[in-house]
Design an enzyme around this catalytic site. Structure first.
Site, PDB file in Angstrom:
ATOM      1  N   ARG A 112      11.125  -3.549   9.776  1.00 37.91           N
ATOM      2  CA  ARG A 112      10.659  -2.433  10.605  1.00 37.91           C
ATOM      3  C   ARG A 112      10.491  -2.975  12.035  1.00 37.91           C
ATOM      4  O   ARG A 112      10.443  -4.186  12.221  1.00 37.91           O
ATOM      5  CB  ARG A 112       9.300  -1.953  10.045  1.00 37.91           C
ATOM      6  CG  ARG A 112       8.924  -0.541  10.419  1.00 37.91           C
ATOM      7  CD  ARG A 112       7.740  -0.055   9.605  1.00 37.91           C
ATOM      8  NE  ARG A 112       6.489  -0.679  10.006  1.00 37.91           N
ATOM      9  CZ  ARG A 112       5.364  -0.629   9.320  1.00 37.91           C
ATOM     10  NH1 ARG A 112       5.328   0.026   8.169  1.00 37.91           N
ATOM     11  NH2 ARG A 112       4.279  -1.224   9.743  1.00 37.91           N
ATOM     12  N   LYS A 143       0.843  -1.207   0.000  1.00 37.45           N
ATOM     13  CA  LYS A 143       0.000   0.000   0.000  1.00 37.45           C
ATOM     14  C   LYS A 143       0.874   1.251   0.000  1.00 37.45           C
ATOM     15  O   LYS A 143       0.695   2.151  -0.809  1.00 37.45           O
ATOM     16  CB  LYS A 143      -0.909   0.045   1.251  1.00 37.45           C
ATOM     17  CG  LYS A 143      -1.790  -1.173   1.438  1.00 37.45           C
ATOM     18  CD  LYS A 143      -2.663  -1.059   2.681  1.00 37.45           C
ATOM     19  CE  LYS A 143      -1.934  -1.039   4.010  1.00 37.45           C
ATOM     20  NZ  LYS A 143      -1.237  -2.303   4.338  1.00 37.45           N
ATOM     21  N   ARG A 180      -9.635   1.339   8.713  1.00 35.53           N
ATOM     22  CA  ARG A 180      -9.197  -0.039   8.906  1.00 35.53           C
ATOM     23  C   ARG A 180     -10.182  -0.880   9.698  1.00 35.53           C
ATOM     24  O   ARG A 180      -9.914  -2.046   9.971  1.00 35.53           O
ATOM     25  CB  ARG A 180      -7.880  -0.018   9.683  1.00 35.53           C
ATOM     26  CG  ARG A 180      -6.765  -0.676   8.923  1.00 35.53           C
ATOM     27  CD  ARG A 180      -5.600  -0.745   9.839  1.00 35.53           C
ATOM     28  NE  ARG A 180      -4.546   0.019   9.257  1.00 35.53           N
ATOM     29  CZ  ARG A 180      -3.294  -0.395   9.220  1.00 35.53           C
ATOM     30  NH1 ARG A 180      -2.951  -1.530   9.745  1.00 35.53           N
ATOM     31  NH2 ARG A 180      -2.383   0.346   8.670  1.00 35.53           N
ATOM     32  N   ARG A 219      11.864  -6.891   5.359  1.00 35.17           N
ATOM     33  CA  ARG A 219      11.930  -5.433   5.497  1.00 35.17           C
ATOM     34  C   ARG A 219      12.583  -5.040   6.817  1.00 35.17           C
ATOM     35  O   ARG A 219      13.477  -4.201   6.839  1.00 35.17           O
ATOM     36  CB  ARG A 219      10.527  -4.825   5.406  1.00 35.17           C
ATOM     37  CG  ARG A 219      10.563  -3.301   5.554  1.00 35.17           C
ATOM     38  CD  ARG A 219       9.204  -2.675   5.399  1.00 35.17           C
ATOM     39  NE  ARG A 219       8.285  -3.187   6.401  1.00 35.17           N
ATOM     40  CZ  ARG A 219       7.025  -2.825   6.495  1.00 35.17           C
ATOM     41  NH1 ARG A 219       6.529  -1.963   5.633  1.00 35.17           N
ATOM     42  NH2 ARG A 219       6.257  -3.314   7.442  1.00 35.17           N
ATOM     43  N   ARG A 273      -0.370  -8.729  13.499  1.00 36.35           N
ATOM     44  CA  ARG A 273      -0.908  -7.712  12.579  1.00 36.35           C
ATOM     45  C   ARG A 273      -1.777  -8.362  11.509  1.00 36.35           C
ATOM     46  O   ARG A 273      -2.814  -7.832  11.138  1.00 36.35           O
ATOM     47  CB  ARG A 273       0.242  -6.925  11.938  1.00 36.35           C
ATOM     48  CG  ARG A 273       0.842  -5.891  12.888  1.00 36.35           C
ATOM     49  CD  ARG A 273       2.257  -5.502  12.507  1.00 36.35           C
ATOM     50  NE  ARG A 273       2.348  -4.975  11.172  1.00 36.35           N
ATOM     51  CZ  ARG A 273       3.445  -5.064  10.420  1.00 36.35           C
ATOM     52  NH1 ARG A 273       4.538  -5.658  10.886  1.00 36.35           N
ATOM     53  NH2 ARG A 273       3.464  -4.540   9.219  1.00 36.35           N
TER      54      ARG A 273
END
Ligand code: AP5
Ligand code: MG
Length: 193
Positions: A129, A13, A88, A127, A140
């Protein structure tokens, strides 16, 4: 253009909204980025949000609705926006509808970026993070499937949902999104809107 990007963590996104900003000349707003910034700057809102971010859980609707409302009131949002990660939950979508109505605006389209779970996990793990640990990724994704996924029906019923596969290279996904956008623009031109 007023566009919402829907889709699970790791769908792309943020990546794609960032690339589309230049095409459309409107800002890319990520509630995740805004929340991480509020935490970094020790803002009161960040203090409220931190425990949720650290636990891979959604921040309460009231907090996010206030954050979104404040940001969308700023001048650079007058001509539109690309919203990434908001709304969301169904409650956020309802609050957002009221916000738009009060401001006399409307949503043009919701782009649902679809990616399978295995690919999402692989992307997020590489990634790195702070919320990309295996445990937080699992949480999540759980929050997404439980609380955010139902929004696809919400927007489908309103005729706004456009599904796009998020699998493939960054350019391939961007081209798909551009095609969806131009198809909609042509349709509304034909309808004289
Ligand atoms: P947020 O920052 O929105 O994180 P997220 O939803 O978990 O989504 P990501 O940012 O991880 O994924 P993305 O789809 O943006 O993918 P990206 O482009 O980065 O939210 C973080 C937290 O904030 C939430 O957990 C929650 O606590 C809170 N929050 C935020 N909004 C909220 C709200 N409205 N209500 C309540 N709480 C809220 O791509 C991911 C990776 O994949 C990157 O490394 C990228 O380079 C790579 N990649 C992307 N596309 C491709 C591709 N096509 N091929 C290969 N790699 C790719
Ligand atoms: Mg993101």
């Amino acid at each position: 253009m007023r566009i919402v990007f829907l889709g699970p963590p790791g769908a792309g996104k943020g990546t794609q909204a960032n690339r589309l900003m230049a095409d459309l000349g409107v800002p890319h707003l990520s509630t995740g980025e805004l929340l991480r910034e509020a935490v970094r700057l020790h803002k009161p809102l960040g203090l409220q949000a931190k425990a949720f971010l650290d636990a891979g859980r959604l921040v309460p609707d009231s907090v996010v609705l206030e954050l979104a409302e404040q940001r969308l009131r700023q001048d650079d949002c007058r001509r539109g926006w690309l919203l990434d990660g908001f709304p969301r939950t169904v409650a956020q979508a309802e609050g957002f509808d009221q916000m738009l109505q009060a401001a006399g605006g409307r949503l043009d389209m919701v782009i649902d970026v679809e990616v399978d779970r295995e690919t999402l996990e692989a992307r997020l793990l590489s990634r790195g993070r702070s919320d990309d640990s295996p445990e937080l990724i699992r949480k999540r994704l759980h929050e997404y499937y439980e609380l955010t996924r139902p929004l696809t029906d919400y927007y489908r019923q309103r005729g706004l949902l456009r599904a796009v596969s998020g699998i493939g290279t960054l350019d391939e996904v961007l081209t798909r999104i551009r095609n969806v956008l131009s198809a909609d623009v042509q349709l509304s031109d034909r309808a004289g809107r």
